[in-house]
Design an enzyme around this catalytic site. Sequence first.
Site, mmCIF file in Angstrom:
data_model
loop_
_atom_site.group_PDB
_atom_site.id
_atom_site.type_symbol
_atom_site.label_atom_id
_atom_site.label_comp_id
_atom_site.label_asym_id
_atom_site.label_seq_id
_atom_site.Cartn_x
_atom_site.Cartn_y
_atom_site.Cartn_z
ATOM 1 N N PHE A 41 55.362 104.908 12.296
ATOM 2 C CA PHE A 41 56.735 105.020 12.779
ATOM 3 C C PHE A 41 57.215 103.628 13.132
ATOM 4 O O PHE A 41 56.582 102.920 13.919
ATOM 5 C CB PHE A 41 56.824 105.931 14.007
ATOM 6 C CG PHE A 41 58.240 106.060 14.517
ATOM 7 C CD1 PHE A 41 59.183 106.793 13.808
ATOM 8 C CD2 PHE A 41 58.642 105.422 15.682
ATOM 9 C CE1 PHE A 41 60.494 106.895 14.261
ATOM 10 C CE2 PHE A 41 59.944 105.519 16.147
ATOM 11 C CZ PHE A 41 60.874 106.262 15.433
ATOM 12 N N ASP A 71 53.520 95.954 14.265
ATOM 13 C CA ASP A 71 54.497 96.687 15.059
ATOM 14 C C ASP A 71 53.774 97.127 16.336
ATOM 15 O O ASP A 71 53.031 98.101 16.326
ATOM 16 C CB ASP A 71 55.035 97.882 14.270
ATOM 17 C CG ASP A 71 56.063 98.679 15.075
ATOM 18 O OD1 ASP A 71 56.163 98.465 16.299
ATOM 19 O OD2 ASP A 71 56.754 99.523 14.479
ATOM 20 N N LYS A 107 59.976 98.749 23.837
ATOM 21 C CA LYS A 107 59.507 99.713 24.825
ATOM 22 C C LYS A 107 59.109 99.068 26.156
ATOM 23 O O LYS A 107 59.985 98.773 26.961
ATOM 24 C CB LYS A 107 58.403 100.598 24.231
ATOM 25 C CG LYS A 107 58.959 101.474 23.087
ATOM 26 C CD LYS A 107 58.163 102.727 22.801
ATOM 27 C CE LYS A 107 58.947 103.706 21.956
ATOM 28 N NZ LYS A 107 58.632 103.733 20.544
HETATM 29 C C1 LIG Z 1 59.527 103.580 19.347
HETATM 30 C C2 LIG Z 1 59.017 102.792 18.206
HETATM 31 C C3 LIG Z 1 59.885 102.049 17.368
HETATM 32 C C4 LIG Z 1 61.383 102.141 17.472
HETATM 33 O O1 LIG Z 1 61.859 101.700 18.689
HETATM 34 P P1 LIG Z 1 63.377 102.074 19.128
HETATM 35 O O2 LIG Z 1 63.555 101.331 20.413
HETATM 36 O O3 LIG Z 1 63.421 103.556 19.264
HETATM 37 O O4 LIG Z 1 64.277 101.594 18.066
HETATM 38 C C5 LIG Z 1 59.329 101.262 16.388
HETATM 39 N N1 LIG Z 1 57.988 101.193 16.216
HETATM 40 C C6 LIG Z 1 57.136 101.882 16.998
HETATM 41 C C7 LIG Z 1 55.664 101.739 16.779
HETATM 42 C C8 LIG Z 1 57.621 102.719 18.002
HETATM 43 O O5 LIG Z 1 56.767 103.431 18.744
#
Ligand SMILES: *Cc1c(COP(=O)(O)O)cnc(C)c1O
Length: 399
Positions: free
Chosen positions: A130, A216, A245
């Site tokens: 994700f 990521d 986050k």
């Molecule tokens: C939550 C998340 C995103 C996206 O972040 P947003 O602030 O919702 O745009 C991207 N990569 C990972 C691994 C995530 O957990």
Amino acid sequence: MTIAPLMPVYPRCDVRPVRGEGAYLWGERGEKYLDFASGIAVNILGHAHPKLVKTIADQAATLMHVSNLYGAPLQEQLAEKLVASTFADTVFFTNSGTEAVECAIKVARRYHYANGEPHRHHIVTFANAFHGRTLGAISATNQPKMRDGYEPLLPGFETVAFNDLEAADRASDRPDAAGFMVETVQGEGGVTPATQEFMTGLRKLCDERGLLLILDEVQCGYARTGAFFAHEHYGVSPDIMAVAKGIGGGFPLGACLATEEAAKGMVAGTHGSTYGGNALAMAVGLTIFEEVVNEPFLANVRRMGDRLRQTLEQLIPNHDHLFDSVRGKGLMLGLKLKPTAEARAFVAHLRDNHGLLTVSAGENVVRVMPPLNIEDSHIAEFAEKLSAGARDYPVGDAA
Ligand SMILES: *Cc1c(COP(=O)(O)O)cnc(C)c1O
């Protein structure tokens, strides 16, 4: 008209939080919840942390936003701190995780362009990843529920199995290969850490083939796993990394970090953001950094992570009709359920009948991600609620 004024893209549950303090939330009807979801790994200092509240109030009264046309002392301060404590040499601030991912993809493309190899735009990504919801980020995943109906997506991505080094090797053995983008610990996919062999192998492939390793760490970074960033556990450094986050503790903030070499194409005019790096977000980022990025705090995350993991492991034999195994690192833990139960339904049961908030993830996993400053008493309370929830959960009836 039947569509709700609020665009119905979320299947929202009945909990309607209106107030929070520490590891607790209160709903509209005054009911109390133990929050081991933390806004999905966001509220790392819990709710209404006094220092964060004061930072926001003071900064709002001083300066909230100016254009990035002007010098930005607070951005420079936070960037310097991030650079001093990571692999990175330079930072771009965003307002979210998906924007940090988008920036990471752009940095990678510009790198090969600056090297005179603009054809190198093929980024290998991994199943069940994700990366967020922009068109770039959904192009980098293989999940139909996020992609269907949004075609044509951004070309230049190929998804192979996570933790499959041979597949990554094959997919990147081509003249237009640009790099890999991978979550060090998959979050939404099911709290699945990369294996050591996989991380070491990806780094080696990058070094041999002139590829970029993009991590990521939007969910697994920022102290969540007990290291500042999860890749530190592996002794492997990326070239580019997306962060968000935890970095804002609940205030919208993200960042794209890169080495000087990887960022060589990012010259004036090539990227930007109106809100990115605004003074309010930077003040929050500086306070979070100060609280979190120090050895005592990180050691406490590891200690609490070990306790929480032991607690979960001890509960398995008592509820082995329901619980399968524990996975994850630090305070990013996943409780995998037996096929007889469904994680989403069990999460709803814990929430509605036991006042305990967790989040479901792929592979039938219940994600357990409390604020990083929890205490033993919270873990004890969690264990009580979880075992009570397991005792009165009607197995076989995933309603
Ligand atoms: C939550 C998340 C995103 C996206 O972040 P947003 O602030 O919702 O745009 C991207 N990569 C990972 C691994 C995530 O957990």
